[in-house]
Design a protein around this motif. Structure first.
Motif, mmCIF file in Angstrom:
data_model
loop_
_atom_site.group_PDB
_atom_site.id
_atom_site.type_symbol
_atom_site.label_atom_id
_atom_site.label_comp_id
_atom_site.label_asym_id
_atom_site.label_seq_id
_atom_site.Cartn_x
_atom_site.Cartn_y
_atom_site.Cartn_z
ATOM 1 N N MET A 57 -80.266 -16.916 1.400
ATOM 2 C CA MET A 57 -78.918 -17.093 0.864
ATOM 3 C C MET A 57 -77.950 -17.120 2.032
ATOM 4 S SD MET A 57 -76.941 -17.396 -1.786
ATOM 5 C CE MET A 57 -75.203 -17.184 -2.212
ATOM 6 N N ASP A 58 -76.973 -18.017 1.988
ATOM 7 C CA ASP A 58 -75.944 -18.069 3.014
ATOM 8 C C ASP A 58 -74.688 -17.369 2.534
ATOM 9 O OD1 ASP A 58 -77.380 -19.279 5.000
ATOM 10 O OD2 ASP A 58 -76.690 -21.309 4.562
ATOM 11 N N ALA A 59 -73.869 -16.920 3.473
ATOM 12 C CA ALA A 59 -72.712 -16.087 3.167
ATOM 13 C C ALA A 59 -71.522 -16.854 2.607
ATOM 14 C CB ALA A 59 -72.284 -15.325 4.422
ATOM 15 N N ASP A 60 -71.637 -18.182 2.508
ATOM 16 C CA ASP A 60 -70.531 -18.962 1.948
ATOM 17 C C ASP A 60 -70.952 -19.801 0.743
ATOM 18 O OD1 ASP A 60 -72.124 -20.628 3.442
ATOM 19 O OD2 ASP A 60 -70.502 -21.568 4.575
ATOM 20 N N ASP A 61 -72.160 -19.569 0.237
ATOM 21 C CA ASP A 61 -72.647 -20.318 -0.923
ATOM 22 C C ASP A 61 -72.614 -19.460 -2.196
ATOM 23 O OD1 ASP A 61 -73.066 -22.523 0.700
ATOM 24 O OD2 ASP A 61 -75.147 -21.995 1.122
ATOM 25 N N TRP A 62 -73.072 -20.035 -3.306
ATOM 26 C CA TRP A 62 -73.053 -19.337 -4.591
ATOM 27 C C TRP A 62 -74.313 -19.691 -5.358
ATOM 28 C CZ3 TRP A 62 -73.037 -20.759 -9.789
ATOM 29 C CH2 TRP A 62 -72.617 -19.792 -10.702
ATOM 30 N N SER A 63 -75.044 -18.667 -5.787
ATOM 31 C CA SER A 63 -76.286 -18.879 -6.538
ATOM 32 C C SER A 63 -76.039 -18.745 -8.038
ATOM 33 C CB SER A 63 -77.345 -17.853 -6.121
ATOM 34 O OG SER A 63 -77.851 -18.132 -4.840
ATOM 35 N N TYR A 64 -76.639 -19.644 -8.812
ATOM 36 C CA TYR A 64 -76.546 -19.537 -10.266
ATOM 37 C C TYR A 64 -77.246 -18.256 -10.737
ATOM 38 C CZ TYR A 64 -74.405 -24.031 -11.246
ATOM 39 O OH TYR A 64 -73.507 -25.062 -11.348
#
Length: 263
Positions: free
Chosen positions: A82-89
């Motif tokens: 996971m990256d610190a600027d993304d969003w996971s469903y």
């Protein structure tokens, strides 16, 4: 989740993992000596959720070494990036966990992602090959996975020594080739992640260097790892080398995204 000066988007990224429907995980967040308020945000979340393992580098180690530090302490059967600027469903982890449990031959898998602007407004979809055969057909042209949307079988990663610390950028690409020597590839057809694009994103800021290390990984896979390049792959790689010096990076970034939207 490696973090470096990501305070602007970090709350959203962390909350998207804490709000997953799948709950049986440890959330390792590694601050790479940020100079903004990232570490304070991480500590605040860690104090309220016991699933979080918060670590901070005493000096900036960059992404590859930071990821390996996390791998060394990870206890899980799988590693999810996971990256610190993304969003996971919210159902991302459950879907990926179920898939890996039902497909023991797969060592790394990902899924479809939404390319978004800095406010997470969807710009377009990016799909990746669902079968091992199709993933291997394109692996010498572009990455068969979106790194921040991947799940990896920890047994294999630890067996091959994790990320190559001689490769500071595009470190995932080289690791795909090594994992692919021992297992199969796959991607879910479902959308599992929103990938945020903005002026500070590494794809724009470090694009040329990323491309150079990606080319290095391809050549290494061909010469050392036993992968076969088609005539088209060789020509494509050669032309990409030439493009490094004749096409501006912003133009190439736009062109790559345009082509990927057509696939």
């Amino acid at each position: 989740m490696p973090v470096y000066n990501a305070e602007k988007y970090l709350n959203t990224a962390i909350e998207s993992i804490l709000n997953q429907t799948f709950n049986n995980y440890e959330f390792i967040i590694l601050d790479d000596a940020s100079t903004d308020g990232s570490w304070d945000i991480i500590k605040r979340f860690a104090n309220t959720d016991k699933r979080i393992v918060a670590l901070r580098n005493s000096k900036n180690l960059r992404t590859t070494k930071t990821l390996n530090r996390g791998l060394k302490i990870a206890k899980g059967k799988y590693m999810v990036r996971m990256d610190a600027d993304d969003w996971s469903y919210p159902d991302r982890l459950q879907k990926q966990f179920d898939f890996m449990e039902n497909h023991p031959e797969v060592g790394v898998s990902g899924g479809t992602i939404e390319i978004c602007d800095q406010r997470l407004k969807v710009l377009n979809l990016r799909r990746y090959p669902q079968t091992d055969e199709n993933a291997r057909k394109i692996i010498f042209r572009y990455s068969p996975f979106a790194h921040p949307a991947t799940i990896w079988r920890m047994k294999i990663i630890k067996e091959i020594g994790g990320y190559n610390e001689n490769i500071p950028l595009s470190q995932d690409y080289e690791l795909y080739f090594r994992v692919g020597q021992k297992s199969k590839f796959s991607n879910l057809s479902e959308v599992i992640l929103k990938l945020r694009t903005h002026d500070d994103s590494s794809s724009l800021a470090l694009g040329k260097s990323q491309e150079q290390f990606a080319l290095y990984s391809r050549i290494k896979a061909f010469l050392e790892y036993g992968y076969t390049m088609t005539t088209f792959d060789k020509a494509y790689t050669f032309l990409q080398m030439l493009s490094l010096v004749i096409i501006p990076q912003k133009v190439k970034f736009w062109l790559f995204n345009f082509i990927r939207r057509q696939l």
